[in-house]
Every structure is written in C-alpha cells, then in structure tokens.
Design a protein around this motif. Structure first.
Motif, short mmCIF file in Angstrom:
data_model
loop_
_atom_site.label_atom_id
_atom_site.label_comp_id
_atom_site.label_asym_id
_atom_site.label_seq_id
_atom_site.Cartn_x
_atom_site.Cartn_y
_atom_site.Cartn_z
N UNK A 315 0.83 -1.20 0.00
CA UNK A 315 0.00 0.00 0.00
C UNK A 315 0.86 1.25 0.00
N UNK A 316 0.28 2.35 0.46
CA UNK A 316 0.99 3.63 0.54
C UNK A 316 0.71 4.28 1.88
N UNK A 317 1.65 5.13 2.30
CA UNK A 317 1.50 5.92 3.52
C UNK A 317 1.65 7.39 3.12
N UNK A 318 0.65 8.19 3.44
CA UNK A 318 0.66 9.61 3.11
C UNK A 318 0.68 10.43 4.39
N UNK A 319 1.66 11.32 4.48
CA UNK A 319 1.71 12.25 5.62
C UNK A 319 1.27 13.62 5.15
N UNK A 320 0.69 14.38 6.04
CA UNK A 320 0.16 15.70 5.68
C UNK A 320 0.37 16.70 6.81
N UNK A 321 0.57 17.95 6.41
CA UNK A 321 0.73 19.04 7.37
C UNK A 321 -0.16 20.20 6.93
N UNK A 322 -0.58 20.99 7.93
CA UNK A 322 -1.40 22.16 7.65
C UNK A 322 -0.50 23.31 7.24
N UNK A 323 -0.60 23.72 5.97
CA UNK A 323 0.25 24.80 5.44
C UNK A 323 -0.55 26.06 5.16
N UNK A 324 -1.72 26.19 5.81
CA UNK A 324 -2.56 27.34 5.55
C UNK A 324 -1.87 28.64 5.94
N UNK A 325 -1.27 28.69 7.14
CA UNK A 325 -0.59 29.90 7.59
C UNK A 325 0.62 30.18 6.72
N UNK A 326 1.35 29.13 6.35
CA UNK A 326 2.51 29.32 5.48
C UNK A 326 2.10 29.88 4.12
N UNK A 327 1.00 29.34 3.57
CA UNK A 327 0.52 29.84 2.29
C UNK A 327 0.07 31.29 2.39
N UNK A 328 -0.56 31.62 3.53
CA UNK A 328 -0.98 33.00 3.73
C UNK A 328 0.22 33.94 3.78
N UNK A 329 1.27 33.51 4.49
CA UNK A 329 2.48 34.32 4.55
C UNK A 329 3.12 34.45 3.17
N UNK A 330 3.10 33.36 2.41
CA UNK A 330 3.65 33.41 1.06
C UNK A 330 2.86 34.37 0.19
N UNK A 331 1.53 34.38 0.40
CA UNK A 331 0.71 35.32 -0.36
C UNK A 331 1.04 36.77 0.01
N UNK A 332 1.26 37.00 1.31
CA UNK A 332 1.61 38.35 1.74
C UNK A 332 2.95 38.78 1.16
N UNK A 333 3.91 37.83 1.13
CA UNK A 333 5.20 38.15 0.54
C UNK A 333 5.05 38.45 -0.95
#
Length: 538
Positions: A315-333
């Motif tokens: 099978x497969x193992x998928x890991x995930x992280x919440x990048x909402x704040x990071x994406x928001x900061x990237x948008x601000x940049x």
C-alpha cells in the motif's frame, strides 16, 4: 535523537514470564489432537458396541433356539434332578457358542438349570423381556453386575403354553477389547494421525515464532500499544491505504485536517467524504513527490510513500501538514513583492518623465514642459478616476491602480469594466478581496505577457455578495485542468516550474472560507481564460 526500542525492557521483573506464544500454540494443538483422537476412539467404541449388540443378539437367540428345540430338554424338564440332567446341554451351548452364561428358567422366573451352578434357584435376570408370555426377545440385561447381551427363547407345549425359557447371554467386551476389535489398522491410523498432529503442531509453533520475530504475546501487545500511541500523538496527519484502496490507518491529526468524523478505517477511499484532489492523490499520487493541495478550509502539504513488506508492496502511507498559515504568509510576501515591483516600475516611469522635463527645460521650451506635465496629470487622473468612480473601497482601488501601472510596464493592457461597482468593505473582508483580485491579476498578466494583443479585463460587482471576474488573452485553461488548476503547484503556464500555482490555490481557499466558490471557463471573444470568484459578505 533517535529512540531505540529495547524489547527485553518490556518485561518487568515483577511479572513472571509466561509460556511462550509458540509453546501455547503447540500446547493448544496437542489438546486439539488429543480431543480428535478421543472423539475417533469414542466413535469407534460406539460402532463396535452397536455391531456387537446386533450380531451377538441374533447369535444368542439362535443358540437359545437350538437348546430349546433339543428333544432331551423338552422331555426332561419335569425331572426332579433337572439341574443335573440338563447341565450338559447348557454347558454344550456355552462351549459351542462362546457365550458367557446359558440358563433354563421356569415360568415363575427362577433359574432351574445354569452353566453357573451358583445361580440355580435364584431369580433370573430377564430385564425387559416378555419371553414368559411366549415371545422370543433379545436385549441388554445386567447379570451379576455385568452388562450382557441376552437372547430369550420360550419352550412351548403343543397347545402354546410356556414350559420354560432358555436364556443365553454374553458379556459386553471392555473398551480396549472394542478398540482392538476395530482392527490393528484403526490403531495404526490413530497412531499415524497422532504423530502427524504432533509434528504439524511443532512445525506450526516454529512458523509462528519465526513470523512474530520471536516476540511473545505481551511484547506484541506492548508494541501495538506504543504504535497506536505514537501515531495518534504526532502532529502530522498519517493515512495508510492498501493496494485495494482501503484505508487501513488514520490518526487523529489526519482526521482533523481532512474534516472527517466517525470511523473511516476499513472503508474505501471513494466512500469517504474527501476533497476530490486529496482523494485522487491518495489513490494515484506520485510516490516520493511532495505536493500542496487546497481543500475547502485548509492548504495541506502532502507526501506519499510506498509501503512494502518483505519486498512486496502492501500500500501507501501519506503524511500531511497544515500549510494554511505558510501559504498566507507566502501570499503576503507575493503582495509585498508586487507592491515593490509596482514602485520600481513607477520609479522607472517617473525617472523617464523627469529626464524629459529636464531636457525640455534645458532647451528653454517651457510651454512644452507645461503641456507635458499637464498630459501626465490628466492621464494619471483618468486612471485614478476610472477606478475610484466605480470602486469605493480605497484598498481595492489602490490595488487596481497599482496593478494597472505594473501591467502597462510589461506591455499588458488592464481595463476595469464600466459596469463594475464595489462599496466600501470592512478591513478583514477587504484584505481577502485584495488577495483574490491581486492573485487573479498576477496570474492573468503572467499568461498574457508577450502576446500580440495582451489585454486583461476586470469586472467587480457588489450585489448578492462580491462577484469578481478576470478575463485574459492567454492560451486558456484546458477543460481537463479546470478543477486541478486550483491546487497548489499546478499551473497551465508553459515553462513555469511546478512550484508555482499558490495564487489560484489561495483564491479558492479564501472564497471557500467565506462560503463562496472559484471557477474557470473560456473568456468570450479572446480565447483566454475567465476566472469567476464569488465571495459572500457574511
């Protein structure tokens, strides 16, 4: 620092070591083999008993009939010394038939003649027999505390009266004798079965010990508890999917990040309410490639790896992280970079204009200077008036004015549709609208730049919520990518690395957080793309 698990430490000195798992399995198998052997033996004894009862019952009746039909028995029944006269007849019946006991019983049920002299004069053991009524009978009786099969035959007169009854019985053999009577072959088969059972039990116990890596039950249980505790306590989400698309593991963080409720372990990925992009990635994502996908409420960074066991993919193992704040900061940049680029473009433009004014001044053509400054002022006023007359929110209006200058610097014409209208917004909503408009314009400029007729049109209306439409003159978005284009790292622009695409993902995320939507279609007339975003005010 990497933690190492010492399996031997799982055992506490205060708890005595129990029998090993392999030993328990071996013991269980031995018990099963023993039970099977006992069952076979019981069935064999029962069958032998039934056969003995049927065969010996008929034989005992035949012997009794033979004695009853002997003329000397009929003639000497009334003899005073009948027990001595007829003793040879009953003894002969015993010797010839192999029976245990042969007797002649009077109509009163008393033993008159017996192959066992000690029973003469004693009541006969007739059991449920009705031989004294003139009928032959065969069945079980207890003679001197011994269970026996007996045959009773009456001796009748010419008129049908009962003169006496002949009883011939044979004791039931012992259990061992019954087993032996089943034949040496049965005993051989039982012995072979027992040996094979013992060998199979031993091999099974060895196999179990090998597959459990020598771990015992308590160690396996402790490792399972540690595994569950670790998986459910880490901050990153973990989702395991087998080769059939069934979810085999989902920790608490993943359940929260994917907005799932209830127990979904054991269900197929298609049957779980997941975002389409996440579902597609779990089933067909590329192993070893990290991606960022936007859902209705979050921006998720996902990493998918193949899971193998002994060289086979399971099978497969998928890991995930919440990048909402990071994406928001990237948008601000990105917004800050856009402002910087705008200021740079304006600085360059103002420098050119100052050089022109300086040259005209040196030439002494002051009328031309006045006319040139007036033209610049009118052009700047026209751009500002075209925006501010329709857009009442100062932050959005300022963004559109800056983006117009920046687009012109790259050779792209940006126009605001005459029917656009937008009232003043509260600061929080204005920030989100700026994020949507800025990213849509940046995307449109990127795809339109360098085209023969590079144009961008913007329409912003404020009716039932805020409706934003941005049309470009680029190559458009293929229909197969119109859903995927809003995922992080996906772009329709040629020559753009896979790391781009955060802007459209943020557009979708912002609209979804307000309960709105973002979509793309063909732009009418230009052949480019038309992005439509609806942001409710509430």
């Amino acid at each position: 620092m990497r933690t190492k698990w010492n399996l031997s430490s799982l055992w506490s000195p205060r708890h005595p070591r129990v029998r090993s798992l392999a030993g328990q399995v071996l013991l269980l198998q031995l018990v099963v083999v023993g039970v099977v052997l006992l069952a076979v033996a019981a069935v064999s004894v029962h069958q032998s008993t039934v056969e003995f009862r049927e065969l010996q019952g008929q034989r005992m009746i035949a012997v009794a009939e033979n004695v009853a039909s002997t003329p000397v028995v009929r003639d000497r029944l009334s003899d005073p010394s009948v027990e001595r006269v007829l003793a040879p007849e009953v003894d002969r019946a015993v010797n010839l038939s192999g029976a245990t006991l042969a007797e002649i019983v009077t109509p009163e049920g008393v033993t008159a003649v017996s192959s066992d002299p000690t029973r003469i004069g004693l009541p006969a053991e007739l059991g449920g027999s009705d031989v004294l009524t003139g009928r032959a009978w065969s069945g079980d009786v207890v003679v001197d505390d011994r269970r026996a099969i007996v045959g009773h035959v009456p001796i009748l007169t010419a008129t049908g009266d009962v003169l006496a009854a002949v009883s011939v019985s044979d004791d039931y053999p012992s259990t061992w004798a019954l087993l032996s009577s089943a034949g040496a072959r049965l005993l051989l088969y039982l012995g072979i079965g027992a040996g094979l059972g013992l060998l199979g039990s031993w091999l099974l116990s060895r196999r179990i010990k090998t597959h459990t890596r020598g771990l015992e039950i308590a160690e396996i249980a402790s490792l399972a508890d540690h595994r569950e505790a670790l998986l459910h306590s880490i901050r990153e989400g973990v989702v395991a999917v087998n080769t059939d698309g069934i979810i085999t593991l989902l920790n608490d963080s993943a359940q929260e990040l994917l907005d799932l409720s209830g127990d979904v372990v054991g269900r197929h990925v298609d049957d779980v309410p997941l975002d389409p992009g996440v579902r597609r990635y779990l089933l067909t994502g590329e192993d070893g490639r990290d991606v960022v996908l936007s859902t209705s409420s979050r921006m998720l960074a996902l990493s998918r790896r193949a899971a193998t066991s002994q060289g086979h993919k399971i099978g497969t193992v998928t890991t995930m992280r919440d990048s909402t704040e990071l994406a928001s900061m990237q948008s601000q940049l990105s917004s800050h970079k856009s402002v910087t680029d705008t200021l740079r473009a304006q600085t360059h433009e103002f420098a050119n204009q100052l050089h022109t004014i300086s040259g005209l001044t040196q030439l002494g053509d002051y009328d031309a200077v006045t006319e040139f400054v007036g033209t610049l002022t009118r052009r700047r006023a026209e751009i500002s008036d075209a925006v501010t007359q329709r857009i009442s929110d100062p932050a959005v209006a300022a963004l559109l004015i800056a983006k117009t200058s920046l687009a012109a610097e790259t050779g792209v014409s940006l126009t605001l549709e005459p029917d656009s209208r937008l009232h003043a917004l509260d600061p929080e909503l204005a920030t989100d609208v700026i994020t949507v408009v800025g990213n849509l314009i940046d995307n449109a400029v990127d795809v339109s730049e360098g085209g023969p007729h590079a144009t961008i049109s913007i329409r912003i209306t404020d009716g039932d919520g805020i409706l934003i439409e941005v049309a470009d003159s680029g190559p458009g978005v293929p229909e197969s990518m119109r859903e995927e284009i809003f995922s992080r790292g996906v772009t329709s622009k040629t020559g753009v690395p896979g790391g781009r695409g955060i802007g459209l993902a943020l557009v979708r995320l912002v609209s979804a957080q307000h309960g709105g939507f973002a979509s793309v279609s063909d732009a009418p007339g230009t052949g480019g793309a038309l992005f439509t975003v609806h942001v409710p005010r509430s």
